[in-house]
Design an enzyme around this catalytic site. Sequence first.
Site, short mmCIF file in Angstrom:
data_model
loop_
_atom_site.label_atom_id
_atom_site.label_comp_id
_atom_site.label_asym_id
_atom_site.label_seq_id
_atom_site.Cartn_x
_atom_site.Cartn_y
_atom_site.Cartn_z
CG ASP A 172 -7.71 4.97 0.92
OD1 ASP A 172 -7.88 3.67 0.88
OD2 ASP A 172 -7.02 5.55 1.53
CD GLU A 228 -0.37 5.48 -3.84
OE1 GLU A 228 0.24 5.89 -2.85
OE2 GLU A 228 -1.17 4.52 -4.13
CG ASP A 261 -1.94 1.11 1.20
OD1 ASP A 261 -2.32 1.44 0.25
OD2 ASP A 261 -2.08 1.39 2.35
C1 GLC Z 1 -4.45 3.52 2.88
C2 GLC Z 1 -5.02 2.33 2.17
C3 GLC Z 1 -6.25 1.53 3.11
C4 GLC Z 1 -5.56 1.16 4.30
C5 GLC Z 1 -4.86 2.40 5.17
C6 GLC Z 1 -4.06 1.92 6.26
O1 GLC Z 1 -5.51 4.49 3.09
O2 GLC Z 1 -5.54 2.47 0.98
O3 GLC Z 1 -6.41 0.54 2.28
O4 GLC Z 1 -6.46 0.50 5.03
O5 GLC Z 1 -3.86 3.20 4.40
O6 GLC Z 1 -3.18 0.96 6.08
#
Ligand code: GLC
Length: 799
Positions: free
Chosen positions: A483, A408, A405
């Site tokens: 998100d 980017e 995650d």
């Molecule tokens: C980001 C991700 C989400 C995750 C969060 C905490 O917002 O997109 O899916 O739960 O980080 O790790």
Amino acid sequence: MITNTELEYKGNLYPNHIIDFKQDVDKFYFTTENEVVLQITVLRNSALRFRYATENVFEPDFSYAISEDASRGYSSLEVDETATEYLIRTSKLKVLIDKKSLRVQISDLEGSIINEDEIGFHWEENYEYGGNIVKMSKITQNGESFFGMGDKATHSNLKGKQVSNWCMDQYAYVKDLDPLYKAVPFFTGLHNNMAYGIFFDNTFRTYFDFAHEKRHVTSFWADGGEMNFYFFYGPEMSKVIKAYTNLTGTPELPPMWAMGYHQSKWSYFPESNVKALARKFRRLKIPCDALYLDIDYMDGFRCFTWDKKKFPDPKRMMAELNEVGFKTVVMIDPGIKIDKDYWVYQEAMEKGYFCKRGDGPYMKGKVWPGECHFPDFTNPEVREWWAELYKEFMSELGVHAVWNDMNEPAVMEVPTKTAPLDTRHNFDGHPCTHRKAHNVYGMQMVRATYEGIKKHVYPKRPFVITRAAYAGTQRYSSTWTGDNVATWEHLWLANVQVQRMCMSGMSFVGSDIGGFAEQPNGELFARWIQLGVFHPFCRVHSSGDHGDQEPWSFDSDVTDIVRKFIELRYQLLPYLYTMFWKYSKYGDPMVKPLVYFDQEDPQTHFRTDEFIFGDHILVCPVQEPNAQGRRMYIPRGNWYNYWDDSLVVGGKEQWVDADIDITPLFVLEGAIIPKFPVQQYVGELVIKQLDLDVYYKLGIENSTVYEDDQDGYDYNKGNYSLRNFKLNGKAQSLAIQQFKDGAFLTSYNSLRLNLHGLPFTIKSVEVDNEVVPLKQVKPNGNNVIVVSKDFTQVLIKGK
Ligand code: GLC
């Protein structure tokens, strides 16, 4: 003497007339008097590559997007020259290059124009950074539509829109917000029933204008790098998408459990809660294959560590979960906490693996753990190191899969939300700044993760998820749409985004079902599940701070609906698995927008909601509250309503009943849909009989069922089972032929044919040319027939 400290701003620059032409086998070079070189490479009969150099110099030819397995080869190639132009001709395309302007026109062999330059290639020198801002403008043809471009949260047809590609963390994005998490500079154009595709393989920030600024112009440009694009011709859209997907690659088959239902939240902890969650799924008999641990399992958000208070013995916990059929998926982010006592930080510092700023200091950014450094995943040595970091997790502790995650990369508390542009990268031996490496950072991270997981779960198959991606990332990872928010509009967006991703080579995709931010009510959750079970990746995930989002978090009616649809997904697993196999082998998008299904029907060009799941199932989610059904477009052909077998003739919009426990679902006539019994998780049951739902058609239709061990690599050694069925229906008979391939022995010996829509009463059944007593093949009476799995032909005759 001129002391030129301030360079002259020259504005747009254009190639002028061609003074030199060279051919080197499949490559053609056209050089203009002002030193622009156009290189055209013929890759396949319908696939060409265009590169433009200014000042006579091409960049080193390097791409992260292109797959090593991309096909090459053409059947014929001719070149010609007239007073005004050069002509390159393949067995499918004619390419004219204008001698005065270097402009290009591409047509089919009959001379119908597929794509042509408006101004064509032009550029601006970039005074701040050096290099060029490279630009291309094309003529928009009458009635032209545009599709693709990754995760854009907007209408499927991009006509009239301008979009850009720059991977961005966009918490709670809204419709039309751009750019989002992914950079896929690939689109398909469609006009006059001819589809073509353009993939602009440039990792800088890229921009696309689809007849937005000027009604008759489609253009694309980049902040740096080369004008370097691939052109694919159909005329069928399917050929275009498959050619692009062939060029940028497909994933190997994931383990079948990765196609099950997955449950996630930010975050499930401590261990007792995770176990209670697992128990509840089994107690309520809601199938589920994977549970996700978000960042809170870590010790202070340090990657590759565990919070021992929350998870004192992760190995034991994961083993216990596994005993009842749950796989554990854990999150790993790119930001490494700056902490002298933390081994990952120490190793990276010792080895010099963190990214540095332009003048030498380490790049710093705040993420969950506070201030972090970021590994340079564009360095192959760093990727190898990163892959090894997974060893303990996978081979010793028993983690099953990894979720990357924030790659980017996302950086908090800065307006750009990412790394500073002067951050330096290795770019596999082509050093550059973040301007060029930004869009591939996440891709290279998940690539390293994939390599590590693949090695350390061997002989099992890897499963990886990423948020950021560049074209080609599908070779390594599945993905989700980031998100989103628990609103009806986001349900619409999830539908459009998943279809668009499938049209962009990335089929293994889903949304956070129910919405990540905020909380859905039961109705929205149920409607979202009804969509999500038809997405290749099917996971509920939510931010956790707005209330629970488990299948039982709403009223019991909702729980029952959710169970019903998850059960349907588990029944359809062999169908879904076959879809994945087709995607993996041939590049077929797993979910197909109607325009892909029937481009000749202009009604499909602006449809957003309806899609084809695999080859034969039409889905159209209900996307409004309080609905008892909806209007939808049924594409041409005859379709069976899945719920009551009533037949509808397509080619028109119509009302379809769909109360809260139903979603509009249709099966194309002639289809044969394989089904498993409901299991609580993949592998729970030994399959004793494969169900085939056979939908009668007057005429011929082909269907496929692919099976193997559902994990591991034996299928590469021929241990798979491929059944190709040819259904041929006549007024008084139905014949099904089976063509079998592969050495895999399925656990079942018989096939149960559930016959839908038979227009006659069965008088006799012949299996492989022998009449079989009806009692033997029709144990349940009605329209059910049980036959050996090895039959070559079943012939059912009517009275
Ligand atoms: C980001 C991700 C989400 C995750 C969060 C905490 O917002 O997109 O899916 O739960 O980080 O790790």
